[in-house]
Scaffold this active site. Structure first.
Site, PDB file in Angstrom:
ATOM      1  N   ILE A  63      -6.689  -1.383   4.753  1.00 36.51           N
ATOM      2  CA  ILE A  63      -6.149  -2.724   4.906  1.00 36.51           C
ATOM      3  C   ILE A  63      -4.795  -2.791   4.209  1.00 36.51           C
ATOM      4  O   ILE A  63      -4.658  -2.397   3.052  1.00 36.51           O
ATOM      5  CB  ILE A  63      -7.096  -3.782   4.309  1.00 36.51           C
ATOM      6  N   GLY A 110       0.792  -1.221   0.000  1.00 36.81           N
ATOM      7  CA  GLY A 110       0.000   0.000   0.000  1.00 36.81           C
ATOM      8  C   GLY A 110       0.823   1.270   0.000  1.00 36.81           C
ATOM      9  O   GLY A 110       2.029   1.259  -0.231  1.00 36.81           O
ATOM     10  N   GLY A 152      -2.221  -5.385   9.041  1.00 35.85           N
ATOM     11  CA  GLY A 152      -3.635  -5.731   9.047  1.00 35.85           C
ATOM     12  C   GLY A 152      -4.580  -4.607   8.716  1.00 35.85           C
ATOM     13  O   GLY A 152      -4.563  -4.095   7.590  1.00 35.85           O
ATOM     14  N   ILE A 153      -5.396  -4.165   9.688  1.00 37.55           N
ATOM     15  CA  ILE A 153      -6.543  -3.304   9.439  1.00 37.55           C
ATOM     16  C   ILE A 153      -6.476  -2.076  10.349  1.00 37.55           C
ATOM     17  O   ILE A 153      -6.041  -2.168  11.496  1.00 37.55           O
ATOM     18  CB  ILE A 153      -7.866  -4.051   9.742  1.00 37.55           C
ATOM     19  N   ALA A 154      -6.934  -0.940   9.833  1.00 37.28           N
ATOM     20  CA  ALA A 154      -7.119   0.267  10.639  1.00 37.28           C
ATOM     21  C   ALA A 154      -8.553   0.735  10.448  1.00 37.28           C
ATOM     22  O   ALA A 154      -8.957   1.042   9.319  1.00 37.28           O
ATOM     23  CB  ALA A 154      -6.146   1.360  10.222  1.00 37.28           C
ATOM     24  N   THR A 170      -0.744   6.058   4.841  1.00 34.16           N
ATOM     25  CA  THR A 170      -1.947   6.097   5.658  1.00 34.16           C
ATOM     26  C   THR A 170      -1.614   6.725   7.000  1.00 34.16           C
ATOM     27  O   THR A 170      -0.445   6.914   7.342  1.00 34.16           O
ATOM     28  CB  THR A 170      -2.574   4.702   5.848  1.00 34.16           C
ATOM     29  N   CYS A 209      -3.822   6.628   1.090  1.00 34.83           N
ATOM     30  CA  CYS A 209      -3.764   5.456   0.213  1.00 34.83           C
ATOM     31  C   CYS A 209      -3.667   5.844  -1.261  1.00 34.83           C
ATOM     32  O   CYS A 209      -4.020   5.060  -2.147  1.00 34.83           O
ATOM     33  CB  CYS A 209      -4.952   4.533   0.452  1.00 34.83           C
TER      34      CYS A 209
END
Length: 233
Positions: free
Chosen positions: A149, A70, A161-163, A73, A179
């Site tokens: 993600i 990615g 993982g995830i935010a 972020t 992103c």
């Protein structure tokens, strides 16, 4: 067995990465259980493997180079970081299917609060359609991103993982192009008018985990051969 740990207070980013790397090695060696680790970070930006220099508009907070897939972020207080350390050697070596499950997991958690999360082609993460806001110049309905993600795999064990935005300061996103996507915005559960706290979201995530990932690690995806890859938030 999947262990769950909720960190207290704010966890430094470098500390988190060191912890994940050690845990991933232990999982691969069969010396530790898989782990879902719930944390909050102090305000910071992370740059994924596809980050573009021009997307860092103002370094308002420390910038960390992240090994995940990615671009840029933001992480900060009021945002639930869900670090997912799962062994895809037994859950299926299919990165796209794994990312799709992460997205489905977030969508299921949001649904517990009456929020409709969606996925969009070419935009990994979870979005909330905003018909109440002005459309984009081409007439397209605006989406606001509520969850990013980005994952990394080492020997087919996942980390990062995830935010998910619960109640972060959304103005902190102004230092980056989140992103790498301009035009659309960002939102949070509280920004959507919901009186949701971190504990509420954590409980919703626990509710949906076994349904999405399976209690015994068998998720039904086919085993694939080939190298490891990462998603983009």
């Amino acid at each position: 067995m999947v262990e769950w740990i909720t960190a207290q207070g704010l966890t430094g980013y470098d500390e988190a990465v060191s912890f994940m790397e050690a845990r991933v090695a232990a999982i691969h060696a069969g010396q530790a259980d898989e782990l879902v680790w719930l944390v909050e970070h102090p305000p910071l930006y992370t740059a994924g493997t596809s980050a573009r220099d021009g997307d860092l508009l103002e370094a308002r907070f420390p910038v960390h180079v992240a090994g995940r897939g990615g671009q840029y972020t933001y992480h900060g207080p009021g945002q639930r970081i869900v670090y997912v350390m799962l062994d895809l050697n037994r859950r299926g070596r299919d990165v796209r299917a794994f990312v799709a499950r992460l997205e489905a997991w977030v969508i299921a958690a949001l649904a517990e609060f009456g929020v409709t999360g969606v996925i969009r082609d070419g935009r990994v993460g979870v979005w909330v359609p905003r018909p109440d806001k002005a459309p984009l110049p081409d007439g397209t309905m605006r989406d606001d991103k509520i969850a990013a993600i980005g994952v990394k795999l080492r020997r087919w064990v996942s980390f990062h993982g995830i935010a998910i935005n619960v109640e972060p300061d959304l103005s902190h996103y102004s230092g980056i192009v989140p992103c790498g996507i301009s035009g659309h915005g960002v939102t949070s559960l509280v920004d959507l008018g919901l009186p949701v706290g971190m504990g509420d979201l954590d409980l919703a995530l626990r509710h949906g985990f076994d349904t999405i990932f399976g209690q015994d690690g068998r998720t039904g995806c086919d085993l694939l051969t080939g190298g490891e890859s990462a998603s983009a938030p």
